[in-house]
Design a protein around this motif. Structure first.
Motif, short mmCIF file in Angstrom:
data_model
loop_
_atom_site.label_atom_id
_atom_site.label_comp_id
_atom_site.label_asym_id
_atom_site.label_seq_id
_atom_site.Cartn_x
_atom_site.Cartn_y
_atom_site.Cartn_z
N GLY A 183 -15.87 75.04 64.68
CA GLY A 183 -14.94 75.84 64.43
C GLY A 183 -14.72 77.13 65.54
N ARG A 184 -13.34 77.57 65.54
CA ARG A 184 -13.30 78.64 66.52
C ARG A 184 -13.97 79.89 66.33
NH1 ARG A 184 -8.14 75.86 66.12
NH2 ARG A 184 -7.45 75.20 68.12
N LEU A 224 -24.05 60.87 63.33
CA LEU A 224 -22.86 60.59 62.80
C LEU A 224 -21.84 61.92 62.31
CD1 LEU A 224 -21.08 58.49 61.08
CD2 LEU A 224 -22.47 58.79 59.17
N TRP A 225 -22.61 63.07 62.28
CA TRP A 225 -21.69 64.23 62.03
C TRP A 225 -21.02 64.62 63.04
CZ3 TRP A 225 -21.49 69.11 64.20
CH2 TRP A 225 -20.97 70.09 63.52
N PHE A 226 -21.50 64.49 64.45
CA PHE A 226 -20.52 64.66 65.74
C PHE A 226 -19.59 63.85 65.85
CE2 PHE A 226 -24.16 67.56 66.54
CZ PHE A 226 -23.37 68.61 67.29
N LYS A 227 -19.81 62.64 65.49
CA LYS A 227 -18.79 61.53 65.59
C LYS A 227 -17.52 61.69 64.71
CE LYS A 227 -21.58 57.94 67.11
NZ LYS A 227 -22.20 56.28 66.82
N TRP A 228 -17.96 62.26 63.20
CA TRP A 228 -17.02 62.65 62.48
C TRP A 228 -16.21 63.89 62.88
CZ3 TRP A 228 -13.79 61.21 59.05
CH2 TRP A 228 -13.18 62.32 58.24
N TRP A 229 -17.03 64.81 63.64
CA TRP A 229 -16.35 66.22 63.87
C TRP A 229 -15.34 65.81 65.21
CZ3 TRP A 229 -14.46 70.18 62.47
CH2 TRP A 229 -14.07 71.23 63.22
N THR A 230 -15.62 65.06 65.95
CA THR A 230 -14.92 64.43 67.09
C THR A 230 -13.51 64.15 66.64
OG1 THR A 230 -16.80 63.77 68.38
CG2 THR A 230 -14.64 62.77 68.92
N VAL A 231 -13.35 63.15 65.38
CA VAL A 231 -12.16 62.71 65.08
C VAL A 231 -11.37 64.00 64.24
CG1 VAL A 231 -11.17 61.29 63.00
CG2 VAL A 231 -13.05 60.35 64.42
N ASP A 236 -6.17 69.07 66.87
CA ASP A 236 -5.78 69.44 68.05
C ASP A 236 -4.43 68.91 68.18
OD1 ASP A 236 -7.77 70.81 69.09
OD2 ASP A 236 -8.61 69.11 70.42
N LYS A 237 -4.18 67.71 67.62
CA LYS A 237 -2.59 66.98 67.83
C LYS A 237 -1.98 67.52 66.92
CE LYS A 237 -1.31 63.86 69.81
NZ LYS A 237 -0.33 63.89 71.07
N LEU A 238 -2.48 68.08 65.59
CA LEU A 238 -1.52 68.65 64.85
C LEU A 238 -1.09 70.08 65.44
CD1 LEU A 238 -3.19 68.02 61.18
CD2 LEU A 238 -0.99 67.05 61.89
N GLU A 239 -2.05 70.81 66.10
CA GLU A 239 -1.67 72.04 66.61
C GLU A 239 -0.82 71.90 67.67
OE1 GLU A 239 -1.91 76.36 67.16
OE2 GLU A 239 -2.28 74.86 65.53
N THR A 240 -0.69 70.95 68.45
CA THR A 240 -0.04 70.44 69.56
C THR A 240 1.65 70.36 68.79
OG1 THR A 240 -1.56 69.49 71.06
CG2 THR A 240 0.64 68.85 71.32
#
Length: 156
Positions: free
Chosen positions: A95-96, A118-125, A131-135
């Motif tokens: 998070g920011r 697995l947790w980092f893979k999930w956080w990547t998605v 980021d796409k929603l913010e764009t």
């Protein structure tokens, strides 16, 4: 006494002695987080990791921040982290506003996806979707502002 200046001298960024770091930790020196960055640059992952994790638990928030920076440096230089470093980053959370945010971002950028837990893979998605929603939100906002300016310009 060691040859290192523990009073905030930037020379601790060149720190390369894990045993001396352990002694300084026992003495309660001030710049242990900064020295952890030096360990990340100058020592093996196995040597630096346990000390970075200890520095992540320091009472001084600034030095803890440097410890998380050291974790990011390790990810950049080695393309991997130890299981303990992954766990420490996960415990701090993404998070920011997280002190671990930049280290997590460095991990996602420099550690191959297939090697991430697995947790980092999930956080990547999750972060990519965020980021796409913010764009899209920003593009819509700019388009609405431009349309509003164009309408106001016609009225004048």
């Amino acid at each position: 006494m060691s040859g290192w200046n523990w009073d905030g001298d930037e020379s601790v960024l060149r720190f390369d002695d894990p045993t001396e770091w352990d002694k300084a930790y026992e003495r309660g020196e001030d710049s242990l987080g900064s020295a952890a960055i030096g360990l990340a640059f100058n020592c093996s992952l196995a040597e630096a990791s346990p000390r970075i994790i200890r520095a992540m638990q320091l009472p001084d928030v600034g030095q803890r921040g440097f410890a998380f920076t050291a974790a990011g440096v390790v990810a950049r230089l080695n393309g991997e982290l130890t299981p303990e470093l992954y766990a420490a980053l996960r415990a701090e959370g993404p998070g920011r506003k997280s002190i671990a945010g930049n280290a997590i971002d460095d991990t996602l950028d420099y550690v191959p996806f297939r090697q991430l837990p697995l947790w980092f893979k999930w956080w990547t998605v999750v972060s990519k979707v965020h980021d796409k929603l913010e764009t899209w939100r920003l593009e819509f906002t700019y388009a609405a502002e431009d349309a509003w300016r164009a309408l106001r310009g016609r009225r004048s």
